[in-house]
Design a protein around this motif. Sequence first.
Motif, mmCIF file in Angstrom:
data_model
loop_
_atom_site.group_PDB
_atom_site.id
_atom_site.type_symbol
_atom_site.label_atom_id
_atom_site.label_comp_id
_atom_site.label_asym_id
_atom_site.label_seq_id
_atom_site.Cartn_x
_atom_site.Cartn_y
_atom_site.Cartn_z
ATOM 1 N N ASP A 78 109.159 13.682 15.020
ATOM 2 C CA ASP A 78 108.724 15.037 15.040
ATOM 3 C C ASP A 78 109.904 15.741 16.140
ATOM 4 O OD1 ASP A 78 108.226 17.000 13.059
ATOM 5 O OD2 ASP A 78 106.101 17.959 14.329
ATOM 6 N N ALA A 79 110.088 15.406 17.072
ATOM 7 C CA ALA A 79 110.695 16.312 17.961
ATOM 8 C C ALA A 79 112.393 16.642 17.800
ATOM 9 C CB ALA A 79 110.411 15.985 19.686
ATOM 10 N N GLY A 80 112.728 14.861 17.466
ATOM 11 C CA GLY A 80 114.477 15.076 16.854
ATOM 12 C C GLY A 80 114.274 15.509 15.390
ATOM 13 N N ARG A 81 113.535 15.942 14.737
ATOM 14 C CA ARG A 81 113.731 15.953 13.289
ATOM 15 C C ARG A 81 113.559 18.196 13.675
ATOM 16 N NH1 ARG A 81 109.694 12.899 9.999
ATOM 17 N NH2 ARG A 81 110.374 11.591 8.661
ATOM 18 N N HIS A 82 112.803 18.092 14.654
ATOM 19 C CA HIS A 82 112.494 20.293 15.007
ATOM 20 C C HIS A 82 113.285 20.013 16.267
ATOM 21 C CE1 HIS A 82 111.439 20.162 11.043
ATOM 22 N NE2 HIS A 82 110.396 19.159 11.623
ATOM 23 N N PRO A 83 113.958 19.889 17.265
ATOM 24 C CA PRO A 83 114.587 20.337 18.626
ATOM 25 C C PRO A 83 113.791 21.252 18.820
ATOM 26 C CG PRO A 83 115.996 19.752 17.316
ATOM 27 C CD PRO A 83 115.340 19.856 16.649
ATOM 28 N N ASP A 84 113.705 22.304 18.230
ATOM 29 C CA ASP A 84 113.950 23.645 19.175
ATOM 30 C C ASP A 84 112.527 23.952 18.798
ATOM 31 O OD1 ASP A 84 116.450 23.569 20.372
ATOM 32 O OD2 ASP A 84 117.254 24.158 18.194
ATOM 33 N N ASP A 85 111.573 23.089 18.094
ATOM 34 C CA ASP A 85 109.939 23.795 18.220
ATOM 35 C C ASP A 85 109.680 23.884 18.944
ATOM 36 O OD1 ASP A 85 106.804 23.744 17.547
ATOM 37 O OD2 ASP A 85 107.354 22.978 16.121
ATOM 38 N N PRO A 86 109.558 24.989 19.750
ATOM 39 C CA PRO A 86 108.403 25.630 20.434
ATOM 40 C C PRO A 86 106.781 25.209 20.743
ATOM 41 C CG PRO A 86 109.064 27.990 19.716
ATOM 42 C CD PRO A 86 109.483 26.756 19.429
ATOM 43 N N GLU A 87 106.231 25.953 19.231
ATOM 44 C CA GLU A 87 105.083 25.108 19.432
ATOM 45 C C GLU A 87 105.143 23.736 19.910
ATOM 46 O OE1 GLU A 87 102.344 26.457 15.984
ATOM 47 O OE2 GLU A 87 104.318 28.217 15.722
ATOM 48 N N LEU A 88 106.069 22.639 18.893
ATOM 49 C CA LEU A 88 105.660 21.317 19.444
ATOM 50 C C LEU A 88 106.005 20.885 20.730
ATOM 51 C CD1 LEU A 88 105.814 18.079 18.757
ATOM 52 C CD2 LEU A 88 108.400 18.490 17.471
ATOM 53 N N ALA A 89 106.905 22.093 21.667
ATOM 54 C CA ALA A 89 107.531 21.944 23.072
ATOM 55 C C ALA A 89 105.867 21.775 23.805
ATOM 56 C CB ALA A 89 108.354 22.652 23.800
ATOM 57 N N SER A 90 105.571 22.985 23.698
ATOM 58 C CA SER A 90 103.824 23.385 24.119
ATOM 59 C C SER A 90 102.956 22.262 24.233
ATOM 60 C CB SER A 90 103.359 24.503 23.621
ATOM 61 O OG SER A 90 102.430 24.603 24.315
ATOM 62 N N LEU A 91 102.675 21.920 22.633
ATOM 63 C CA LEU A 91 102.348 20.544 22.850
ATOM 64 C C LEU A 91 102.422 19.580 23.770
ATOM 65 C CD1 LEU A 91 99.805 19.174 20.966
ATOM 66 C CD2 LEU A 91 101.278 18.711 19.247
ATOM 67 N N ILE A 92 103.617 18.789 23.623
ATOM 68 C CA ILE A 92 103.605 17.976 24.561
ATOM 69 C C ILE A 92 103.716 17.765 25.709
ATOM 70 C CG2 ILE A 92 105.662 16.173 25.138
ATOM 71 C CD1 ILE A 92 106.978 17.096 21.829
ATOM 72 N N GLY A 93 104.419 19.304 26.084
ATOM 73 C CA GLY A 93 103.205 19.728 28.139
ATOM 74 C C GLY A 93 102.805 19.365 28.129
ATOM 75 N N GLU A 94 101.660 19.984 27.122
ATOM 76 C CA GLU A 94 100.050 20.150 27.457
ATOM 77 C C GLU A 94 99.840 18.679 27.729
ATOM 78 O OE1 GLU A 94 95.996 21.468 24.848
ATOM 79 O OE2 GLU A 94 97.453 21.995 24.481
ATOM 80 N N LEU A 95 100.126 18.236 26.363
ATOM 81 C CA LEU A 95 99.572 16.621 26.881
ATOM 82 C C LEU A 95 99.808 16.018 27.581
ATOM 83 C CD1 LEU A 95 99.633 15.690 22.580
ATOM 84 C CD2 LEU A 95 97.678 16.131 24.174
ATOM 85 N N SER A 96 101.292 15.955 28.060
ATOM 86 C CA SER A 96 101.701 15.505 29.152
ATOM 87 C C SER A 96 100.988 16.425 30.687
ATOM 88 C CB SER A 96 103.682 16.147 29.868
ATOM 89 O OG SER A 96 104.240 15.329 28.652
ATOM 90 N N MET A 97 100.573 17.093 30.768
ATOM 91 C CA MET A 97 99.942 17.146 31.900
ATOM 92 C C MET A 97 97.885 17.137 32.053
ATOM 93 S SD MET A 97 102.220 19.485 33.496
ATOM 94 C CE MET A 97 101.191 20.210 34.596
ATOM 95 N N LYS A 98 98.140 16.876 31.244
ATOM 96 C CA LYS A 98 96.053 16.472 30.566
ATOM 97 C C LYS A 98 95.962 15.526 30.793
ATOM 98 C CE LYS A 98 94.969 20.852 29.055
ATOM 99 N NZ LYS A 98 94.373 21.975 28.090
ATOM 100 N N SER A 99 97.509 14.062 29.691
ATOM 101 C CA SER A 99 96.937 13.065 30.095
ATOM 102 C C SER A 99 98.280 12.284 30.722
ATOM 103 C CB SER A 99 96.781 12.625 28.436
ATOM 104 O OG SER A 99 96.182 11.284 28.404
ATOM 105 N N ALA A 100 97.689 11.405 31.645
ATOM 106 C CA ALA A 100 98.733 9.745 32.279
ATOM 107 C C ALA A 100 98.971 8.889 30.949
ATOM 108 C CB ALA A 100 97.261 9.384 33.454
#
Length: 182
Positions: A78-100
């Motif tokens: 999904d990130a490859g299809r929509h590289p400029d999606d701020p909501e996707l970037a936010s989700l990935i950031g949240e999951l990266s911070m909260k889940s090892a």
Amino acid sequence: MLQRLLDDLVDMPAMVMGRRMDVLAWNAAAVALFGDYAALDRAERNIARITFLDETSRELYADWPSCARGNVAYLHMDAGRHPDDPELASLIGELSMKSADFRRWWAEHPVQDKTSGTKCFHHPVVGDLELAYETLRAMDDPDQALITYAAEPGSPSHDALRMLLAWAAEVPSTMPTDHRAR
């Protein structure tokens, strides 16, 4: 059209997934299997977020690591299809911070679509279920997918799913009317 299909699938858990793995709509059978998405704020109705941040998902999915890794691979696609999606970037950031686990698997850069396969569940009401899933996309809106789950007829999973749906029919639904797919 997806909503009409969803409404007709009374004996089969089904949901409509949008971009970023957001849960857009679901049927009563999906509530019985996965829990009530209506009990979550709209922003929390996200398969990846639930998989990594809700501890009950580790109990529900018999092979949680495989399921979770598949979700990471789908988000990469999904990130490859929509590289400029701020909501996707936010989700990935949240999951990266909260889940090892998410952070480690994201760094591996897997890419995979969700199409079809089998998932095994350990449901707290009926025990073990093995369900085949299919992902169907409308040609005019490929960002929405109808995902269905079905048991092999005559199998123990089929019997367990029927028992689960009968049990759920006795529990009042709290599904709101705003869960409609586009």
